[in-house]
Structure formats: C-alpha cells, structure tokens
Design a protein around this motif. Structure first.
Motif, short mmCIF file in Angstrom:
data_model
loop_
_atom_site.label_atom_id
_atom_site.label_comp_id
_atom_site.label_asym_id
_atom_site.label_seq_id
_atom_site.Cartn_x
_atom_site.Cartn_y
_atom_site.Cartn_z
N ASP A 141 0.83 -1.20 0.00
CA ASP A 141 0.00 0.00 0.00
C ASP A 141 0.87 1.25 0.00
N ALA A 196 -4.99 7.36 4.33
CA ALA A 196 -4.08 7.21 3.18
C ALA A 196 -3.65 8.57 2.65
N TYR A 209 -4.77 1.01 -4.87
CA TYR A 209 -5.37 1.26 -3.56
C TYR A 209 -6.87 1.47 -3.71
N MET A 269 -0.90 9.58 4.87
CA MET A 269 0.28 8.80 4.51
C MET A 269 0.96 9.41 3.30
N TRP A 295 -4.12 1.98 7.25
CA TRP A 295 -4.14 2.33 5.83
C TRP A 295 -5.45 1.99 5.13
#
Length: 313
Positions: A39, A153, A294, A156, A147
């Motif tokens: 990911d 995300a 994703y 991230m 995640w």
C-alpha cells in the motif's frame, strides 16, 4: 589565443550538443524509495511520479507482522534515499534489523530519509492498561492497520511527499502537485463509497484478526468481535464457543479475514453459526488479483462486505 579558443568552444556544434544533453537530462540519479508494504509502495508511486524509483519489500498477500528477511531487502535498503514504513511496531520484527544491517545512515530513525507514515494519523485501539507478551502480539502504540481508511491514506501520502521533498527539494513542487491530485481522488472515492455503504451503516461483523477497525470506523459498520482470543495466538475451543454464542445472539453472520490468515478457525466458527459466511478481504494492494490499486482494493473490500450482507439477510 584564449579568446579564439573560447569562441570555438562555445559556438562549435559539439559543444552545443553537449550543452543540450547536460541541461535537458537529469544530472543526478532518481531518488530511491523503499516501502515496507504494498500500500505504501502504491501511494509513494502516485506522489513520486517519474522522479523516484519506488520498490516494495513484501506483497499484498504477505503478513506484515511476520516477514522472513531476504538478502535483496538489504541491497535495497543499503541504496535507499528514503524508507517508508507503517510504524506503530507493525514491522518491529524485521525492519529495525534491516535498517541496522544496511549501514545506510540516510534511512535511520530521525534522519531525512526515514518516513513513518503513521505520523499525524488518528490511531485507534491504543491500550488503556499495561501490557506484556502473555497478552499475545499486542501493539503498544495502538492498532497499526490504519491504511484501510482512505482519509488516513491521504495523511500517509503527505508524509511520503514530505520525505521526498526533504531529500529532493528541487522537485518539491512536483511532489506537491502529485499529492494534491491523489488527495482529490481519494476524497472523491470516499464520498462515493460512503454513499454506497449508507444502507449498511451499523452492520455487525466478526473478524479473525483486529485489522478492519479503521475501515469499519470510516464506513460506519461494527467490526469489534474477534475470533483471535489474543493477537497472534490461536484461539481456544472454549473462546471460539463464546464467539459462536455471541454471534448467534447478536445475529452476526459475516466473518472477515485477511488473505494471509489460516481460515480454519473462522470456518469452524462459521460452521456453528447457521447462515454465516467467511469473507476474505484483500486488505492490501495486491492482496487479490483484482486489487491492483489502492482504490480498487478499497472498492473490492466494501463490495464484498455489501454482497455478504445481502446474501445473509
């Protein structure tokens, strides 16, 4: 004489060709970024674009808790400019050892090339009591499976963007643009999937391992019942019987597991709960053949949950 030589050099075809190549091609090699899980690799590719070489260490079908290190891991890390990892001790059994053995100061904790993608994420499941190893593979900093929430995300991606900018400031605007594009995509994805999940808000499911809490929190279903009595420890028959009794009482008919978990415990519980099903979710990019991105992974997980709910009504 010097002036004649200068005129020749700066007007000759050879010099002009050399100048074109010099100023139209990258002088330095691309940034090398290594991601611990698939990911992070995918998100990093979206942010880095063509300005970095991004490689991953494990596949989406691998369990990130327990990873057998390989020589190529060390090669990657010894040459990396950036290391991006989940953090929260998810990779504690393998990443710190590899960092040390790589002898690469750029990716050590506290250095510009070190990227813990959990920074700024609202962590769920932080322990409220003292813990020890008798309680299983507990995460003392909270649940690390963050995640699966697309809003996480985005955070991230921002952390990855910041790390890339630290080691490659000349391309900072480029990374910023890619990050903003990715952010817009995930916000739109979240809105679309939230709309689809509205009829399923409040749905109760059981899970083998406590890894879907962030997905459930974002999309408003309940995934608090675990078949694992203690993380990383096979459940006893006595405990599974308690889970079965609770599922029957609460009319829970869906059990979620990841692709790398032994399904036998979930299947045993399901066999004792009439009308229940075991559903394997990809969890990570590459966790199923259809989970190539994703976005695809998130859509697939939520669609599987909706399909299972419709099937068990």
């Amino acid at each position: 004489m010097f002036q004649l030589l200068k005129n020749f050099l700066f007007t000759s075809p050879s010099f002009l060709v050399f100048s074109f190549l010099l100023f139209s091609s990258p002088i330095f090699a691309k940034v090398s970024l290594v991601a611990s899980i698939s990911d992070i690799k995918y998100i990093a590719e979206q942010v880095a674009g063509d300005r970095a070489e991004v490689s991953g260490m494990i596949r989406g079908t691998d369990d990130p808790h327990f990873v057998m290190t390989r020589p190529d891991f060390l090669v990657k890390l010894s040459e990396a400019d950036v290391l991006c990892m989940v953090g929260l001790d998810l990779e504690v059994g393998w990443i710190p050892y590899l960092q040390q053995q790589s002898r690469n100061m750029k990716i050590q904790k506290g250095q510009p090339g070190y990227c813990d993608t959990s920074f700024g994420v609202k962590i769920l499941g932080e322990p409220t009591v003292m813990m020890d190893r008798s309680m299983g593979d507990m995460h003392i900093y909270g649940n690390p499976h963050y995640w699966n929430d697309p809003i996480n995300a985005i955070q991230m991606a921002q952390n990855i963007k910041n790390a890339l900018t630290r080691v490659d400031p000349l391309n900072g605007d480029y990374y910023e643009g890619n990050f903003n594009s990715f952010k817009k995509r995930l916000i739109q994805l979240t809105k679309e999937e939230m709309k689809k999940m509205e009829p399923y808000f409040g749905l109760k499911v059981a899970v083998f391992h406590d890894q879907f809490v962030y997905l459930a929190s974002r999309f408003k279903f309940n995934a608090n019942l675990t078949i694992e009595e203690r993380p990383g420890v096979p459940p006893s028959v006595r405990y599974m019987d308690q889970v079965i009794s609770y599922m029957i009482t609460e009319k829970i008919k869906i059990i979620l597991i990841g692709p790398y978990h032994n399904p036998k415990y979930a299947e045993y519980v399901s066999s004792k709960v009439p009308g229940s099903v075991v559903v394997t979710l990809p969890v990570s990019v590459g966790g199923a053949p259809e989970a190539a991105t994703y976005e695809d992974t998130l859509r697939l997980m939520l669609q599987k949950i909706r399909d299972a709910s419709d099937k068990t009504k």
